[in-house]
Design an enzyme around this catalytic site. Sequence first.
Site, PDB file in Angstrom:
ATOM      1  N   ASP A  60      55.762 -22.239 -73.547  1.00 15.96           N
ATOM      2  CA  ASP A  60      55.916 -22.554 -74.966  1.00 15.96           C
ATOM      3  C   ASP A  60      54.741 -23.432 -75.376  1.00 15.96           C
ATOM      4  O   ASP A  60      54.719 -24.625 -75.088  1.00 15.96           O
ATOM      5  CB  ASP A  60      57.230 -23.296 -75.229  1.00 15.96           C
ATOM      6  N   ARG A 133      58.669 -26.958 -86.418  1.00 22.70           N
ATOM      7  CA  ARG A 133      58.247 -25.750 -85.709  1.00 22.70           C
ATOM      8  C   ARG A 133      58.250 -24.533 -86.637  1.00 22.70           C
ATOM      9  O   ARG A 133      57.667 -23.502 -86.289  1.00 22.70           O
ATOM     10  CB  ARG A 133      59.157 -25.485 -84.512  1.00 22.70           C
ATOM     11  N   HIS A 164      63.991 -17.465 -83.347  1.00 24.48           N
ATOM     12  CA  HIS A 164      65.086 -17.152 -82.429  1.00 24.48           C
ATOM     13  C   HIS A 164      66.060 -16.259 -83.196  1.00 24.48           C
ATOM     14  O   HIS A 164      66.702 -16.734 -84.111  1.00 24.48           O
ATOM     15  CB  HIS A 164      65.786 -18.398 -81.960  1.00 24.48           C
ATOM     16  N   HIS A 176      70.344 -26.760 -77.465  1.00 28.36           N
ATOM     17  CA  HIS A 176      70.100 -27.306 -76.131  1.00 28.36           C
ATOM     18  C   HIS A 176      71.263 -28.189 -75.687  1.00 28.36           C
ATOM     19  O   HIS A 176      71.561 -28.279 -74.492  1.00 28.36           O
ATOM     20  CB  HIS A 176      68.812 -28.135 -76.104  1.00 28.36           C
ATOM     21  N   ASP A 247      67.595 -16.690 -74.643  1.00 24.18           N
ATOM     22  CA  ASP A 247      67.125 -18.064 -74.536  1.00 24.18           C
ATOM     23  C   ASP A 247      67.622 -18.596 -73.191  1.00 24.18           C
ATOM     24  O   ASP A 247      68.325 -17.902 -72.442  1.00 24.18           O
ATOM     25  CB  ASP A 247      67.624 -18.900 -75.717  1.00 24.18           C
TER      26      ASP A 247
END
EC number: 3.2.1.52
Length: 334
Positions: A60, A133, A164, A176, A247
């Site tokens: 990433d 982001r 995503h 996460h 993911d």
Amino acid sequence: MLLIGVAGTELSAQERDWLQHDAVAGVVLFKRNFGSRSQVVELSAAIRAAAPRPVLICVDQEGGRVQRFREGFSALAPLQSFGAQYAQAPEAALAAARAHAQLMASEVRASGVDLSFAPVVDLGRGNRAIGDRAFSDDPQIVATFTRAYVQALHGAGMAATLKHFPGHGTVLEDTHVDHASDPRPLEALQAEDLVPFVAGIEAGADAVMMAHVVYPQVAPEPAGYSQRWIEQILRGQMGFRGVVFSDDIGMAASFSAGGVAGRVHAHLDAGCDVVLVCHPELVAESLQAVQGRRLNTAALIGLIGRGALGWDGLLAGTDVSFTTPHSAHFGTTA
């Protein structure tokens, strides 16, 4: 197929053994795997030497706070900086985004790494994990940048990964560490979050990474565990023919499928081509889980880089002044 994480800056004997496994498609690198530019080159070569077949090496390297390789690499701007410039100077903003993609891809490939999971095409609507982001909160602006970024990555010899799917930017939760649910119907998602994905697919994006978000009006499980999202919508309705990545199965929002084996099987059963196992402590159990499964071993061949560029002169043809609209240091090597 599995993309696995390794523990440090060199391969252990156990990690070399893992790379012999038929189910291992490659390795995902993180900050913990980075010591220097030359060390990453050596690690990438060691990974390829340890595997009996071509493997994919990923990272990433989005820019901003999500940039695993730093010392010796250009300090890349977050994507939001280009979206912020767009209203005043759209052509300059798009040129900056293209240069950002070309520079990032060139540096990553020159390090022996095939691809960065990029671009993020989520909408910038307050999600704790996405934040700056994202290019913008406007679907059409994100779509415009997505086309430009995908084309620039391809020009630099790197495959493009949209993430995503089907859109992580509107929910607040960070998957996460937490579960996330988006209550909107499919029609609302199609009018907003899916717009950049349509643009990216039309531009020739090579891969899509799934979100660990539940959209209960569409399917009861997280999108990465959902045949409805992957097979019916992404592949069926949207016509995507590339690689589908899950993911990371170490993220809290993935735990709804049970233990490690349950998560791996749920992703593969839903239609993911590749499952990300980024935590080394989960790799052995994941490999055991896929024993006896038929795996799509051909899916990744098109994602492997077209041969690393030499570092000397890799910036030739890149207008580094466009790597960020705000700060010149983002366009120079640190």
